[in-house]
Design a protein around this motif. Structure first.
Motif, PDB file in Angstrom:
ATOM      1  N   ALA A 105       0.852  -1.193   0.000  1.00 43.23           N
ATOM      2  CA  ALA A 105       0.000   0.000   0.000  1.00 43.23           C
ATOM      3  C   ALA A 105       0.888   1.244   0.000  1.00 43.23           C
ATOM      4  CB  ALA A 105      -0.911  -0.004   1.214  1.00 43.23           C
ATOM      5  N   ALA A 106       0.411   2.302  -0.623  1.00 43.45           N
ATOM      6  CA  ALA A 106       1.179   3.549  -0.687  1.00 43.45           C
ATOM      7  C   ALA A 106       0.286   4.736  -0.339  1.00 43.45           C
ATOM      8  CB  ALA A 106       1.753   3.731  -2.094  1.00 43.45           C
ATOM      9  N   ASN A 107       0.915   5.786   0.209  1.00 50.34           N
ATOM     10  CA  ASN A 107       0.179   7.024   0.471  1.00 50.34           C
ATOM     11  C   ASN A 107      -0.336   7.607  -0.849  1.00 50.34           C
ATOM     12  OD1 ASN A 107       0.840   6.632   3.108  1.00 50.34           O
ATOM     13  ND2 ASN A 107       2.362   8.281   3.205  1.00 50.34           N
ATOM     14  N   VAL A 108      -1.387   8.414  -0.747  1.00 48.09           N
ATOM     15  CA  VAL A 108      -2.067   8.905  -1.950  1.00 48.09           C
ATOM     16  C   VAL A 108      -2.180  10.426  -1.912  1.00 48.09           C
ATOM     17  CG1 VAL A 108      -4.168   8.790  -3.332  1.00 48.09           C
ATOM     18  CG2 VAL A 108      -3.469   6.804  -1.980  1.00 48.09           C
ATOM     19  N   THR A 109      -1.853  11.056  -3.022  1.00 53.11           N
ATOM     20  CA  THR A 109      -2.119  12.483  -3.188  1.00 53.11           C
ATOM     21  C   THR A 109      -3.076  12.647  -4.367  1.00 53.11           C
ATOM     22  OG1 THR A 109       0.129  12.942  -2.463  1.00 53.11           O
ATOM     23  CG2 THR A 109      -1.068  14.751  -3.510  1.00 53.11           C
ATOM     24  N   PRO A 110      -4.352  12.929  -4.075  1.00 55.73           N
ATOM     25  CA  PRO A 110      -5.314  13.085  -5.175  1.00 55.73           C
ATOM     26  C   PRO A 110      -4.947  14.273  -6.064  1.00 55.73           C
ATOM     27  CG  PRO A 110      -6.453  12.816  -3.073  1.00 55.73           C
ATOM     28  CD  PRO A 110      -4.995  13.026  -2.758  1.00 55.73           C
ATOM     29  N   ASP A 111      -5.312  14.175  -7.327  1.00 54.30           N
ATOM     30  CA  ASP A 111      -5.146  15.302  -8.240  1.00 54.30           C
ATOM     31  C   ASP A 111      -6.258  16.321  -8.051  1.00 54.30           C
ATOM     32  OD1 ASP A 111      -2.901  14.322 -10.132  1.00 54.30           O
ATOM     33  OD2 ASP A 111      -4.247  12.606  -9.882  1.00 54.30           O
ATOM     34  N   ARG A 112      -7.381  15.852  -7.506  1.00 58.13           N
ATOM     35  CA  ARG A 112      -8.510  16.756  -7.292  1.00 58.13           C
ATOM     36  C   ARG A 112      -9.258  16.319  -6.037  1.00 58.13           C
ATOM     37  NH1 ARG A 112     -13.882  17.070 -11.274  1.00 58.13           N
ATOM     38  NH2 ARG A 112     -15.064  18.502  -9.956  1.00 58.13           N
ATOM     39  N   TRP A 113      -9.381  17.231  -5.066  1.00 57.22           N
ATOM     40  CA  TRP A 113     -10.257  16.999  -3.913  1.00 57.22           C
ATOM     41  C   TRP A 113     -11.685  17.304  -4.341  1.00 57.22           C
ATOM     42  CZ3 TRP A 113      -7.935  14.545  -0.120  1.00 57.22           C
ATOM     43  CH2 TRP A 113      -6.581  14.775   0.149  1.00 57.22           C
ATOM     44  N   LEU A 114     -12.623  16.591  -3.771  1.00 51.93           N
ATOM     45  CA  LEU A 114     -14.026  16.804  -4.129  1.00 51.93           C
ATOM     46  C   LEU A 114     -14.786  17.420  -2.971  1.00 51.93           C
ATOM     47  CD1 LEU A 114     -14.720  13.398  -5.924  1.00 51.93           C
ATOM     48  CD2 LEU A 114     -14.166  15.619  -6.960  1.00 51.93           C
ATOM     49  N   GLN A 115     -15.835  18.163  -3.321  1.00 50.22           N
ATOM     50  CA  GLN A 115     -16.716  18.687  -2.282  1.00 50.22           C
ATOM     51  C   GLN A 115     -18.156  18.632  -2.753  1.00 50.22           C
ATOM     52  OE1 GLN A 115     -15.669  22.744  -1.441  1.00 50.22           O
ATOM     53  NE2 GLN A 115     -15.307  23.221  -3.588  1.00 50.22           N
ATOM     54  N   ALA A 116     -19.065  18.841  -1.799  1.00 49.01           N
ATOM     55  CA  ALA A 116     -20.495  18.793  -2.115  1.00 49.01           C
ATOM     56  C   ALA A 116     -20.795  19.700  -3.294  1.00 49.01           C
ATOM     57  CB  ALA A 116     -21.307  19.229  -0.894  1.00 49.01           C
ATOM     58  N   ASP A 128     -23.013  13.341  -9.524  1.00 51.78           N
ATOM     59  CA  ASP A 128     -22.995  14.379  -8.503  1.00 51.78           C
ATOM     60  C   ASP A 128     -22.213  13.863  -7.298  1.00 51.78           C
ATOM     61  OD1 ASP A 128     -24.642  16.251  -9.830  1.00 51.78           O
ATOM     62  OD2 ASP A 128     -26.398  15.045  -9.311  1.00 51.78           O
ATOM     63  N   VAL A 129     -21.441  14.759  -6.689  1.00 48.29           N
ATOM     64  CA  VAL A 129     -20.685  14.413  -5.492  1.00 48.29           C
ATOM     65  C   VAL A 129     -21.492  14.832  -4.261  1.00 48.29           C
ATOM     66  CG1 VAL A 129     -18.589  14.883  -4.166  1.00 48.29           C
ATOM     67  CG2 VAL A 129     -18.474  14.651  -6.670  1.00 48.29           C
ATOM     68  N   LEU A 130     -21.713  13.866  -3.364  1.00 44.62           N
ATOM     69  CA  LEU A 130     -22.392  14.146  -2.096  1.00 44.62           C
ATOM     70  C   LEU A 130     -21.360  13.984  -0.982  1.00 44.62           C
ATOM     71  CD1 LEU A 130     -25.511  11.838  -2.708  1.00 44.62           C
ATOM     72  CD2 LEU A 130     -25.238  14.223  -3.390  1.00 44.62           C
ATOM     73  N   HIS A 131     -21.163  15.018  -0.171  1.00 47.32           N
ATOM     74  CA  HIS A 131     -20.234  14.901   0.955  1.00 47.32           C
ATOM     75  C   HIS A 131     -20.996  14.279   2.123  1.00 47.32           C
ATOM     76  CE1 HIS A 131     -17.452  16.997   4.106  1.00 47.32           C
ATOM     77  NE2 HIS A 131     -17.092  15.747   3.889  1.00 47.32           N
ATOM     78  N   CYS A 132     -20.535  13.123   2.583  1.00 50.19           N
ATOM     79  CA  CYS A 132     -21.258  12.348   3.613  1.00 50.19           C
ATOM     80  C   CYS A 132     -20.343  12.011   4.778  1.00 50.19           C
ATOM     81  CB  CYS A 132     -21.798  11.054   3.013  1.00 50.19           C
ATOM     82  SG  CYS A 132     -22.956  11.274   1.651  1.00 50.19           S
ATOM     83  N   PRO A 133     -19.920  12.998   5.580  1.00 48.35           N
ATOM     84  CA  PRO A 133     -18.997  12.717   6.683  1.00 48.35           C
ATOM     85  C   PRO A 133     -19.653  11.854   7.761  1.00 48.35           C
ATOM     86  CG  PRO A 133     -19.841  14.961   6.842  1.00 48.35           C
ATOM     87  CD  PRO A 133     -20.336  14.405   5.528  1.00 48.35           C
ATOM     88  N   GLY A 134     -18.814  11.218   8.572  1.00 48.86           N
ATOM     89  CA  GLY A 134     -19.313  10.409   9.684  1.00 48.86           C
ATOM     90  C   GLY A 134     -18.536   9.115   9.822  1.00 48.86           C
ATOM     91  N   HIS A 135     -18.497   8.314   8.751  1.00 42.90           N
ATOM     92  CA  HIS A 135     -17.626   7.128   8.744  1.00 42.90           C
ATOM     93  C   HIS A 135     -16.175   7.600   8.739  1.00 42.90           C
ATOM     94  CE1 HIS A 135     -15.890   3.272   7.750  1.00 42.90           C
ATOM     95  NE2 HIS A 135     -15.403   3.759   6.628  1.00 42.90           N
TER      96      HIS A 135
END
Ligand SMILES: [Zn+2]
Ligand SMILES: [Zn+2]
Length: 219
Positions: A105-116, A128-135
């Motif tokens: 496994a390797a650390n990850v740097t996304p090219d794009r962060w997503l938001q709601a 569509d991107v839904l931001h669902c925090p909690g888990h």
């Protein structure tokens, strides 16, 4: 009219549901949550005869992202997601993998962060991107209304919900995410979860014990 197709590839000792999802009209594909076992993922890509153009991540847990950096290096594609609140998880993939004895496994740097409110595309399909925090704080779900499909990571499972005892987890917040982001979706929406069998919004609304409890509590 584009049509979404998907195959599930269980990966890692956690049997995480990596999805190869593609647009049938263009044969363009995305690999969602490549936690590991890259040979299995590559076999599925070859068998489907598709061209992968993206990697999407629902959240930063090792069983979902452990193979993302290596797959990105092999396929030369961008990694999109999750929300940046999971950066602390993506920066610690190697350590966590060692703890759970997940190899390579390797650390990850996304090219794009997503938001709601973001929209992401593969081929002619748009989600569509839904931001669902909690888990986890940065968990996101992907929803396509035309295809009647939601990909929810570890937010919601058939008959269960995501665990909230890991760093950054919060059960009240998870139940709010499910109530405010997922339950408003129509009953016939198919739900692909990070573990276990697929389900539908309607089935979970009617039978998921965690959601019944929530409805009672909010009355
Ligand atoms: Zn998780
Ligand atoms: Zn998981």
């Amino acid at each position: 009219m584009p049509t979404a197709k998907a195959v599930i590839i269980p990966v890692t000792p956690f049997q995480q549901n990596c999805s190869l999802l593609w647009c049938e009209s263009t044969k363009r594909a995305v690999v969602i949550d490549p936690g590991g076992d890259l040979p299995d993922i590559e076999r599925a890509i070859a068998k489907a005869g598709v061209v992968v153009e993206k990697i999407w991540l629902t959240h930063g847990h090792v069983d979902h992202v452990g193979g993302a950096a290596e797959l990105q290096a092999r396929l030369k594609v961008a990694i999109e997601g999750p929300h940046k609140d999971d950066r602390f998880l993506l920066d610690n993939v190697v350590e966590t993998a060692r703890m759970f004895e997940i190899p390579d496994a390797a650390n990850v740097t996304p090219d794009r962060w997503l938001q709601a409110g973001d929209r992401i595309a593969v081929g002619a399909l748009t989600f569509d991107v839904l931001h669902c925090p909690g888990h986890s704080p940065g968990s996101v779900a992907f929803f396509n209304r035309d295809e009647r499909l939601a990909i929810v990571g570890d937010v919601l499972f058939a008959g269960s919900i995501g665990r909230t005892d890991l760093p950054g987890g919060n059960q009240r917040q998870l139940l709010e995410s499910i109530r405010d982001k997922l339950l408003p979706l129509p009953d016939d929406i198919a739900v692909l979860s990070g573990h276990g069998p697929p389900t539908t919004i309607g089935r979970e609304r009617a039978t998921n014990p965690f959601l019944q409890q929530m409805a009672t509590a909010s009355r």
